[in-house]
Scaffold this motif. Structure first.
Motif, PDB file in Angstrom:
ATOM      1  N   PRO A  98      31.816  36.264  39.219  1.00 15.29           N
ATOM      2  CA  PRO A  98      30.510  36.195  39.882  1.00 15.29           C
ATOM      3  C   PRO A  98      30.329  34.869  40.615  1.00 15.29           C
ATOM      4  O   PRO A  98      31.064  33.906  40.382  1.00 15.29           O
ATOM      5  CB  PRO A  98      29.521  36.322  38.718  1.00 15.29           C
ATOM      6  CG  PRO A  98      30.271  35.779  37.542  1.00 15.29           C
ATOM      7  CD  PRO A  98      31.704  36.191  37.749  1.00 15.29           C
ATOM      8  N   THR A  99      29.344  34.830  41.491  1.00 17.91           N
ATOM      9  CA  THR A  99      29.000  33.573  42.144  1.00 17.91           C
ATOM     10  C   THR A  99      28.489  32.597  41.096  1.00 17.91           C
ATOM     11  O   THR A  99      27.627  32.922  40.286  1.00 17.91           O
ATOM     12  CB  THR A  99      27.919  33.803  43.209  1.00 17.91           C
ATOM     13  OG1 THR A  99      28.410  34.743  44.162  1.00 17.91           O
ATOM     14  CG2 THR A  99      27.568  32.504  43.908  1.00 17.91           C
ATOM     15  N   LEU A 100      29.043  31.382  41.120  1.00 21.19           N
ATOM     16  CA  LEU A 100      28.666  30.369  40.143  1.00 21.19           C
ATOM     17  C   LEU A 100      27.959  29.217  40.851  1.00 21.19           C
ATOM     18  O   LEU A 100      27.655  29.301  42.034  1.00 21.19           O
ATOM     19  CB  LEU A 100      29.921  29.878  39.401  1.00 21.19           C
ATOM     20  CG  LEU A 100      30.704  30.982  38.672  1.00 21.19           C
ATOM     21  CD1 LEU A 100      32.008  30.433  38.128  1.00 21.19           C
ATOM     22  CD2 LEU A 100      29.872  31.584  37.550  1.00 21.19           C
ATOM     23  N   GLY A 121      31.973  36.148  43.714  1.00 22.52           N
ATOM     24  CA  GLY A 121      30.808  36.866  44.198  1.00 22.52           C
ATOM     25  C   GLY A 121      31.105  38.163  44.922  1.00 22.52           C
ATOM     26  O   GLY A 121      30.173  38.908  45.237  1.00 22.52           O
ATOM     27  N   ALA A 122      32.372  38.467  45.205  1.00 29.64           N
ATOM     28  CA  ALA A 122      32.719  39.714  45.886  1.00 29.64           C
ATOM     29  C   ALA A 122      32.577  40.882  44.914  1.00 29.64           C
ATOM     30  O   ALA A 122      33.025  40.800  43.771  1.00 29.64           O
ATOM     31  CB  ALA A 122      34.132  39.647  46.437  1.00 29.64           C
ATOM     32  N   GLU A 123      31.968  41.968  45.359  1.00 32.80           N
ATOM     33  CA  GLU A 123      31.732  43.146  44.519  1.00 32.80           C
ATOM     34  C   GLU A 123      32.453  44.362  45.095  1.00 32.80           C
ATOM     35  O   GLU A 123      32.367  44.615  46.286  1.00 32.80           O
ATOM     36  CB  GLU A 123      30.231  43.444  44.445  1.00 32.80           C
ATOM     37  CG  GLU A 123      29.386  42.334  43.854  1.00 32.80           C
ATOM     38  CD  GLU A 123      29.523  42.217  42.345  1.00 32.80           C
ATOM     39  OE1 GLU A 123      30.158  43.118  41.736  1.00 32.80           O
ATOM     40  OE2 GLU A 123      29.022  41.247  41.786  1.00 32.80           O
ATOM     41  N   PRO A 124      33.167  45.156  44.310  1.00 28.34           N
ATOM     42  CA  PRO A 124      33.304  44.963  42.861  1.00 28.34           C
ATOM     43  C   PRO A 124      34.436  44.010  42.459  1.00 28.34           C
ATOM     44  O   PRO A 124      34.468  43.539  41.340  1.00 28.34           O
ATOM     45  CB  PRO A 124      33.604  46.374  42.347  1.00 28.34           C
ATOM     46  CG  PRO A 124      34.360  47.013  43.479  1.00 28.34           C
ATOM     47  CD  PRO A 124      33.736  46.450  44.746  1.00 28.34           C
ATOM     48  N   TYR A 125      35.370  43.723  43.399  1.00 22.10           N
ATOM     49  CA  TYR A 125      36.527  42.905  43.042  1.00 22.10           C
ATOM     50  C   TYR A 125      36.744  41.810  44.063  1.00 22.10           C
ATOM     51  O   TYR A 125      36.684  42.034  45.264  1.00 22.10           O
ATOM     52  CB  TYR A 125      37.792  43.771  42.932  1.00 22.10           C
ATOM     53  CG  TYR A 125      37.616  44.979  42.057  1.00 22.10           C
ATOM     54  CD1 TYR A 125      37.304  44.826  40.711  1.00 22.10           C
ATOM     55  CD2 TYR A 125      37.701  46.265  42.580  1.00 22.10           C
ATOM     56  CE1 TYR A 125      37.093  45.932  39.905  1.00 22.10           C
ATOM     57  CE2 TYR A 125      37.501  47.373  41.781  1.00 22.10           C
ATOM     58  CZ  TYR A 125      37.197  47.204  40.437  1.00 22.10           C
ATOM     59  OH  TYR A 125      36.983  48.302  39.643  1.00 22.10           O
ATOM     60  N   GLY A 126      37.043  40.617  43.555  1.00 20.22           N
ATOM     61  CA  GLY A 126      37.306  39.480  44.428  1.00 20.22           C
ATOM     62  C   GLY A 126      38.762  39.324  44.788  1.00 20.22           C
ATOM     63  O   GLY A 126      39.127  38.465  45.601  1.00 20.22           O
TER      64      GLY A 126
END
Length: 247
Positions: free
Chosen positions: A151-153, A195-200
């Motif tokens: 996720p985006t941190l 932060g990329a959905e569903p996979y970075g």
């Protein structure tokens, strides 16, 4: 015994597109084992002949680019089981969800555990499904993969995690399970966009092996470690799959 290849060595074919997978990865795959074999077999031949061929390396790049990814085989260390004739590793870019996307969310599936306080999750896919071959040929194309999500941190973290993936795909290829010859191990760099959905990002190992039984139990162990941020870590151990081989 396993034959090992390291940085700078000739590495072998790959297939991220196959009918082998069942589930969300199918969106990435070519639904034709014949297409996979057509891509991988020339590199398997080069391997068998001991040839150092630019054509084989070009084929690896072609396979990965057809998936929208890049060939990273030679950026890491690859080892092949005794029954494996070809393998290639691809890094796939972030996969963005669309309105028709039915992929499962990343989670800690059976055998998978995120490290304490780690935000990294993944879907781990051991070799699974049904493959068709002949009594004379016995060569099958299969693959294993890991799809990563971070996720985006806070702004203390970069937009892209630069880490190391360690992939161990094991297939027990004899009636007594005494040989894990249908196996591939690879360790090397992997990038994951936060932060990329569903996979970075995804890492996929495709390979050809010679089947000696009609059912091959498979297991996959996967680890991810960010080289600069130890908190960004993930591991999954002995995730089970099964290859049904139809002669």
């Amino acid at each position: 015994m396993e034959s090992s290849l390291s940085n700078g060595s000739l590495h072998f074919p790959y297939q991220r597109k196959s009918i082998i997978y069942e589930g969300h990865v199918m969106n990435y795959l070519i639904k034709s084992c014949c297409t996979v074999m057509a891509l991988l077999s020339p590199i398997a031949y080069v391997n068998a002949q001991g040839l150092d061929s630019q054509q084989a390396q070009s084929m690896q790049k072609l396979v990965c680019s057809s998936l929208g990814g890049s060939d990273i085989t030679s950026k890491g260390e690859l080892s092949l089981g005794a029954d494996v004739t070809a393998a290639v590793v691809c890094q796939l870019p972030p996969r963005l969800a669309d309105s028709n996307d039915s992929s499962p969310s990343p989670s800690s599936d059976t055998g998978a555990q995120a490290f304490p306080f780690s935000p990294v999750t993944a879907v781990v896919n051991p070799p699974s499904g049904t493959v068709v071959t002949t009594e004379n040929e016995r060569s099958i194309a299969t693959s294993c993969s890991a799809d990563l999500h971070i996720p985006t941190l806070s702004n203390l973290y970069p937009a892209v995690s630069e880490g190391t993936s360690t992939v161990r795909c094991t297939g027990y290829n004899t009636p007594t399970n005494s040989s894990a010859g249908c196996s591939v191990n690879w360790s090397g760099p992997t990038s994951v966009t936060l932060g990329a959905e569903p996979y970075g990002g995804s890492v996929v190992v495709n390979f050809i092996c010679t089947a000696y039984r009609s059912g091959i139990p498979t297991y996959m162990t996967y680890e991810y470690r960010d080289r600069s941020y130890p908190r960004l870590s993930y591991s999954a151990y002995n995730v089970e799959g099964y290859l049904n081989v139809v002669w």
